[in-house]
Design a protein around this motif. Structure first.
Motif, short mmCIF file in Angstrom:
data_model
loop_
_atom_site.label_atom_id
_atom_site.label_comp_id
_atom_site.label_asym_id
_atom_site.label_seq_id
_atom_site.Cartn_x
_atom_site.Cartn_y
_atom_site.Cartn_z
N ARG A 207 0.74 -1.27 -0.02
CA ARG A 207 0.07 0.00 0.15
C ARG A 207 0.89 1.38 0.09
N GLN A 208 0.37 2.21 -0.51
CA GLN A 208 0.90 3.67 -0.37
C GLN A 208 1.08 4.18 0.95
N GLY A 209 2.12 5.04 1.07
CA GLY A 209 2.25 5.63 2.51
C GLY A 209 2.56 4.69 3.68
N ILE A 210 3.17 3.59 3.51
CA ILE A 210 3.42 2.83 4.59
C ILE A 210 5.12 2.65 5.01
N ILE A 211 6.00 3.13 3.92
CA ILE A 211 7.32 3.33 3.98
C ILE A 211 7.52 4.75 3.97
N HIS A 212 8.54 5.05 5.06
CA HIS A 212 8.78 6.45 5.27
C HIS A 212 10.21 6.42 4.98
N ILE A 213 10.68 7.41 3.98
CA ILE A 213 12.18 7.50 3.46
C ILE A 213 12.57 8.88 4.05
N GLU A 214 13.69 9.12 4.49
CA GLU A 214 14.20 10.20 5.24
C GLU A 214 15.78 10.12 4.58
N ARG A 215 15.66 11.09 3.56
CA ARG A 215 17.14 11.61 3.14
C ARG A 215 17.84 12.80 3.84
N THR A 216 18.86 12.48 4.44
CA THR A 216 19.63 13.74 5.13
C THR A 216 21.01 13.81 4.50
N ARG A 217 21.32 14.84 4.16
CA ARG A 217 22.60 15.30 3.46
C ARG A 217 23.25 16.30 4.09
N LEU A 218 24.63 16.37 3.80
CA LEU A 218 25.33 17.51 4.04
C LEU A 218 26.88 17.51 3.18
N ILE A 219 27.45 18.77 3.23
CA ILE A 219 28.76 18.76 2.35
C ILE A 219 30.00 19.13 3.43
N TRP A 220 30.98 18.14 3.31
CA TRP A 220 32.12 18.67 4.12
C TRP A 220 33.36 18.04 3.54
N SER B 54 11.91 3.27 7.00
CA SER B 54 11.14 2.42 7.99
C SER B 54 9.72 2.31 7.46
N ASN B 55 9.54 1.04 7.95
CA ASN B 55 8.20 0.23 7.47
C ASN B 55 7.07 0.55 8.58
N TYR B 56 6.12 1.07 8.04
CA TYR B 56 4.91 1.11 9.03
C TYR B 56 3.98 0.45 8.71
N GLY B 57 3.91 -0.64 7.97
CA GLY B 57 3.07 -1.45 7.43
C GLY B 57 2.70 -2.58 8.32
N GLU B 58 2.01 -3.68 8.12
CA GLU B 58 1.49 -4.59 9.02
C GLU B 58 2.45 -5.92 8.89
N SER B 59 3.37 -5.94 7.81
CA SER B 59 4.11 -6.99 7.49
C SER B 59 5.51 -6.63 6.93
N GLU B 60 6.51 -7.68 6.80
CA GLU B 60 7.66 -7.13 6.08
C GLU B 60 7.54 -6.91 4.81
N VAL B 61 8.34 -5.81 4.19
CA VAL B 61 8.26 -5.54 2.99
C VAL B 61 9.46 -5.62 2.39
N GLU B 62 9.56 -6.08 1.39
CA GLU B 62 10.83 -6.23 0.10
C GLU B 62 10.88 -4.93 -0.62
N ARG C 296 15.15 -5.89 2.83
CA ARG C 296 14.01 -6.42 3.53
C ARG C 296 13.83 -5.66 4.86
N LEU C 297 12.57 -4.90 4.99
CA LEU C 297 12.20 -4.02 5.90
C LEU C 297 11.28 -5.05 6.74
N PRO C 298 11.60 -5.67 8.01
CA PRO C 298 10.45 -5.97 8.78
C PRO C 298 9.51 -4.97 9.39
N ARG C 299 8.48 -5.17 9.88
CA ARG C 299 7.54 -4.34 10.30
C ARG C 299 8.17 -3.35 11.53
N ARG C 300 8.26 -2.16 11.63
CA ARG C 300 8.51 -1.25 12.49
C ARG C 300 10.12 -1.22 12.59
N VAL C 301 10.79 -1.72 11.61
CA VAL C 301 12.31 -1.84 11.74
C VAL C 301 12.78 -0.41 10.85
#
Length: 721
Positions: free
Chosen positions: A106-119, A130-138, A211-216
């Protein structure tokens, strides 16, 4: 060698290179920078190869960088920069994805956060999933990348007859290396390294099946720079910590400003952070690079004006600018680079085209105003700090610059400083409005050179006056008298030749045929800031600058709307530049129009609110309408140093603050506070060896100033009404 048309220097040309398949909506761009490396990407964190990219030493080392999930772009939740400008962060989520045995994620169950810097010439990125779904997602994640190694001027639109050799990208294990052997015999490279070995690694993309287990939460680290590395959590955190420490140190220099207005404080904080972001620590000291992406390098004019804007709160910046420009002052005649002995540098570049001299901008001197502005800044720095030891070191350079001004004036029949490019590769127009169409006659004719700009003569007038005072302080009476005479002669020449009695305004320029360009421009606001015009003429100018043809409600247009080439969407012929408005405001304050300066500050602040507290290089000059926002200029630099510095110049003009470093005095004249602000404190204001907090408080229709010292020394405040 490729001849460069001035139009190819106009950033608007980059519009032609934007992706035609991109969504037809305003593209928000985010920039990060450290040293001579910077990145510009969109809200998703993606690079598409228009005017964006990862750049190092004026070369784009990454021209494509996109993240897809299941071969589809993710959905954007929101993006932001950290308050200190060190970290970019975007939050994304998945669109519907196919999963095993014909199912769908389903749409909207995987949160993707990209954080970036220059050094240290390297881009670091953390991709957290992060997987906020009900089961593991590949999860099939792909990173697409390319490196075109184009020179900044190519990105801006310049055409080249030939280029160097681009090698085929070399995937190897957990990294891909891309190389380019330039015509300058320099090998430039970019290596993309991953913290995990990709499932599939190709020359232009890396695929991961996670492989993203639930809430991992799963994390992928990526680094891009010279040579392969081993990205990991510790390296990312260490780079972020070092970058934040350096940025915090930059922001601590000089005084800080805090007011009773929370949103107003956000604007000041963002402006100060942007100045820190653009300031590069060179061997000669800190230098504010002009702007990202087109002008992330040392510019003479931009550096001087940014330093002048910040001088009252942080004179250290002026010292760094002066030291760098003195070190790179011209010592010989070069038509190709428009150089003459004593002239101050306009621009410097490190890219392939500059090295090969396909363009003159490796070290270019085609700025007619930079030399008098440099002299003026040196004198203003001396008056602000009383630092005669540094001025003594700088004195040979100051004298050489003044001698260039003398020679330029003496060879002109009217006694003005003029410009005319010495080679076809140089800039046709060499004032701050340096686009090819920015100087013209009222009937649209292009003026013949050499051209004398009105504001440049004002800069020379102010520089000579300040030089006379400084020479007198150094005991050089003869030079002081000579420079004072030069200033008065310039004042009379400007009043006689530039004033248009029928229009009650000064002409923009005098051309090579001794004919004034009878158009009304904001350049004359710069003339006010120097104090050259007689009071009655300044009154006429001020009234017009504050009238509808110029004043939009967001700021002052560069060109009055009733002039022939007025175009609110142009680069210089009717747009609004925040630094230009601020200089005009300083001129208005000088002639007693402080209430109107308060209004201009309010207008500029309200524009900044619509631009998320970060004023761009310029924006369109449409008149303000109720309920509408200012209109962005499509390819303006953001951030831009002198746009960020505008708030400090506007504030100084409102508060009426001048600092006399020789006497150790803070002088305050007819102080006013911004609209809606009841109190404002300038903390840790250095005056000589003492440090003060200067507080302004509104009482009815009056503003009272109070100065508190940290060591209980006498309070040197001079109040004038």
């Amino acid at each position: 060698m490729t001849q460069l048309d001035e139009r190819q220097l106009d950033p608007a040309i980059a519009l032609a290179s934007l992706d035609e398949e991109a969504p037809r909506e305003p593209a928000r761009q985010y920039a990060l920078k450290h040293g001579d490396c910077f990145v510009v990407a969109d809200s998703y964190g993606d690079i598409h190869g228009g005017g964006d990219g990862l750049f190092l030493d004026d070369t784009r080392i990454l021209s494509l960088y996109r993240l897809t999930i299941g071969d589809r772009p993710p959905s954007l939740l929101g993006a932001s920069l950290s308050q200190d400008n060190v970290l970019f962060r975007t939050n994304l989520t998945n669109l519907p994805l196919p999963s095993g045995e014909g199912g769908r994620t389903r749409q909207g169950i995987i949160h993707i956060e990209r954080t970036r810097l220059i050094w240290n010439d390297r881009m670091y990125e953390r991709i957290a999933l992060s997987n906020y779904g009900e089961s593991e997602v590949e999860l099939p994640l792909k990173l697409h990348f390319e490196a075109d190694f184009r020179d900044m001027f190519e990105v801006r639109g310049s055409q080249r007859s030939r280029r160097g050799l681009a090698f085929e990208a070399q995937p190897f294990g957990d990294s891909v290396t891309m190389r380019y052997h330039g015509l300058d015999d320099v090998v430039r490279e970019a290596t993309i390294s991953f913290s995990q070995i990709p499932t599939h690694l190709r020359a232009n993309h890396a695929e991961f099946v996670l492989r993203l287990p639930r809430r991992v939460r799963e994390t992928l680290f990526v680094e891009i720079g010279r040579g392969p590395t081993s990205p990991n959590r510790m390296r990312f955190r260490a780079a972020a910590a070092r970058a934040r420490f350096v940025m915090r140190s930059k922001r601590r220099h000089g005084a800080t400003i805090h007011s009773s207005g929370r949103v107003f404080n956000d604007w000041i904080a963002r402006a100060r952070a942007d100045i820190a972001l653009l300031t590069t620590d060179l061997a000669t000291g800190p230098y504010p690079y002009a702007g990202i992406p087109w002008f992330s390098t040392a510019f003479g004019r931009d550096g001087v004006i940014s330093a002048l804007q910040m001088l009252w709160v942080d004179p250290r910046l002026a010292r760094g600018v002066l030291a760098f420009l003195a070190q790179h002052q011209a010592t010989e005649i070069s038509p190709f680079s428009d150089a003459e002995p004593g002239k101050i540098m306009h621009e410097t570049r490190k890219g392939e085209m500059a090295i090969l001299k396909e363009l003159p901008f490796g070290r270019y001197y085609g700025g007619v105003d930079t030399t008098p502005l440099y002299v003026y800044l040196a004198c203003a720095y001396a008056d602000r700090t009383g630092d005669m030891e540094f001025i003594d070191q700088l004195w040979p350079s100051i004298q050489a610059a003044a001698e260039w001004m003398d020679r330029a004036i003496d060879r002109d029949p009217n006694g003005f400083i003029t410009y005319q490019r010495a080679a076809d590769t140089g800039l046709t127009n060499q004032g701050w409005k340096d686009s090819y169409d920015s100087v013209f006659h009222e009937d649209g004719r292009v003026p013949n050179g050499p051209i004398a700009l009105v504001e440049v003569q004002g800069y020379a007038f102010a520089a000579y006056n300040r030089l006379a005072s400084l020479a007198s302080r150094r005991g050089d009476v003869l030079r002081a008298e000579a420079w004072k005479a030069r200033a008065e002669k310039m004042r009379q020449a400007v009043e006689n030749r530039f004033w248009m009695e029928d229009r009650k305004f000064y002409a923009m320029a005098i051309d090579g045929d001794n004919e004034p360009t009878r158009v009304r421009t904001s350049n004359v606001g710069h003339l006010l800031s120097t104090g050259l015009p007689a009071a009655d003429r300044a009154h006429h100018v001020a009234e017009q600058l504050l009238s509808a043809p110029f004043h939009t409600g967001w700021g002052i247009r560069t060109l009055a709307e009733d002039e022939i080439f007025f175009n609110p969407m142009s680069y210089h012929n009717g747009s609004i530049w925040p630094h230009d408005t601020a200089i005009c405001a300083a001129g208005l304050a000088r002639y007693g129009y402080r209430e109107h300066v308060v209004r201009l500050l309010s207008n500029t602040f309200e524009a900044a609110v619509h631009f998320d507290m970060r004023l761009p290089e310029l924006f369109c000059g449409f008149g303000r309408a109720v309920g509408e926002a200012p209109i962005a200029y499509p390819v303006a630099c953001l951030p831009q140093a002198w746009s960020s510095g505008a708030v400090f110049m506007l504030l100084q003009a409102c508060l009426g603050v001048q600092i006399d470093g020789w006497r150790g005095e803070v002088q305050i004249e007819n102080s006013m506070l911004p609209i809606g602000i009841d109190s404002l404190t300038v903390r840790h204001l250095g005056v000589g060896k003492a440090v003060y907090d200067l507080t302004f408080q509104r009482f009815g229709d009056r503003v009272i100033a109070d100065l508190q010292t940290y060591d209980h020394s006498p309070t040197p405040v001079i109040m004038r009404s």
